[in-house]
Design an enzyme around this catalytic site. Structure first.
Site, PDB file in Angstrom:
ATOM      1  N   VAL A 282      17.976  90.884  42.045  1.00 11.07           N
ATOM      2  CA  VAL A 282      19.298  90.784  41.425  1.00 11.07           C
ATOM      3  C   VAL A 282      19.133  90.346  39.978  1.00 11.07           C
ATOM      4  CG1 VAL A 282      21.544  89.645  41.503  1.00 11.07           C
ATOM      5  CG2 VAL A 282      20.396  90.261  43.632  1.00 11.07           C
TER       6      VAL A 282
ATOM      7  N   THR B 196      15.663  86.800  42.718  1.00  8.92           N
ATOM      8  CA  THR B 196      16.258  86.744  41.375  1.00  8.92           C
ATOM      9  C   THR B 196      15.349  87.457  40.385  1.00  8.92           C
ATOM     10  OG1 THR B 196      15.141  84.728  40.599  1.00  8.92           O
ATOM     11  CG2 THR B 196      17.215  84.445  41.836  1.00  8.92           C
ATOM     12  N   ASP B 197      15.924  87.876  39.277  1.00  9.21           N
ATOM     13  CA  ASP B 197      15.110  88.231  38.124  1.00  9.21           C
ATOM     14  C   ASP B 197      14.501  86.928  37.601  1.00  9.21           C
ATOM     15  OD1 ASP B 197      13.945  89.697  36.107  1.00  9.21           O
ATOM     16  OD2 ASP B 197      15.809  90.585  35.373  1.00  9.21           O
ATOM     17  N   ALA B 198      13.592  87.019  36.647  1.00  9.56           N
ATOM     18  CA  ALA B 198      12.920  85.827  36.130  1.00  9.56           C
ATOM     19  C   ALA B 198      13.941  84.805  35.635  1.00  9.56           C
ATOM     20  CB  ALA B 198      11.966  86.211  35.010  1.00  9.56           C
TER      21      ALA B 198
END
Length: 212
Positions: A116, A152-154
């Site tokens: 996401v 999650t994205d970074a």
């Protein structure tokens, strides 16, 4: 695309890796897309979906866990989440018809994990990055029927760090239904925040068990 992913997967396995944060399933809108650009297979949702699906098959054939990204679609926002929080102004109907299509295809094919992105979807949860938003994660779970791992994205990107501390962002993402928090800028602070949130009753231990 399948052959390329298979070759990449073979190399990753030879190096000892078992997961890859790919493929990109974003549908680009062209020159106004400063972030995804040529990482997107196409501005045509059906083509983007087909390439993502073929890539997933290639990685899976080599024993690599593919993570399709960046839900709810990063190719149609005119800002870079590495430097700020992009706002997605499209309606939910537009998103469903365009941006969701590759993810829906991937979910239907059994992709094991979805990343996401850090996108403010104004029509769903205004002002909140999707990675911290229960309504957006619920869209992935309920509308698309995804029951795998949500990543999650970074978390060291400015779209998150510009408005949230490491601990708060980590707790909010887990509470929103995310299972794997990727690259918090301060791991010790993230861990402490999780422990404190459980102790204080703000984050149910059952949510962590579900994520694990």
């Amino acid at each position: 695309a399948e052959r390329v992913a298979r070759a990449s997967g073979d190399e990753l396995r030879a190096l000892g890796f078992t997961m890859v944060f790919a493929p990109v399933a974003d549908v680009t809108t062209g020159p106004d897309d400063p972030t995804i650009g040529s990482r997107s297979a196409s501005s045509n949702p059906a083509i983007a979906a087909g390439v993502a699906l073929s890539s997933i098959r290639g990685y899976t054939a080599t024993g690599i866990v593919a993570v399709v990204k960046h839900f709810p679609g990063h190719g149609s926002v005119p800002a870079d989440s590495h430097v700020g929080l992009p706002v997605q102004d499209a309606t939910l109907e537009e998103l469903s018809r365009r941006d969701f299509l590759p993810f829906r295809t991937a979910v239907g094919a059994g992709v094991p994990a979805v990343m996401v992105g850090h996108i403010d979807v104004a029509a769903v949860d205004p002002g909140v990055p999707s990675s911290l938003s229960a309504p957006v994660v619920d869209l992935l779970r309920d509308e698309l029927g995804f029951d795998g791992v949500v990543v999650t994205d970074a978390m060291d990107m400015a779209a998150v760090t510009g408005g949230f501390g490491t601990g708060e962002a980590t707790v909010r993402s887990l509470a929103a239904g995310v299972d794997l928090v990727l690259m918090p800028p301060d791991v010790r602070a993230a861990h402490t925040a999780i422990v404190d949130a459980v102790a204080e009753g703000r984050l149910p231990a059952a949510r962590l068990t579900e994520a694990a």
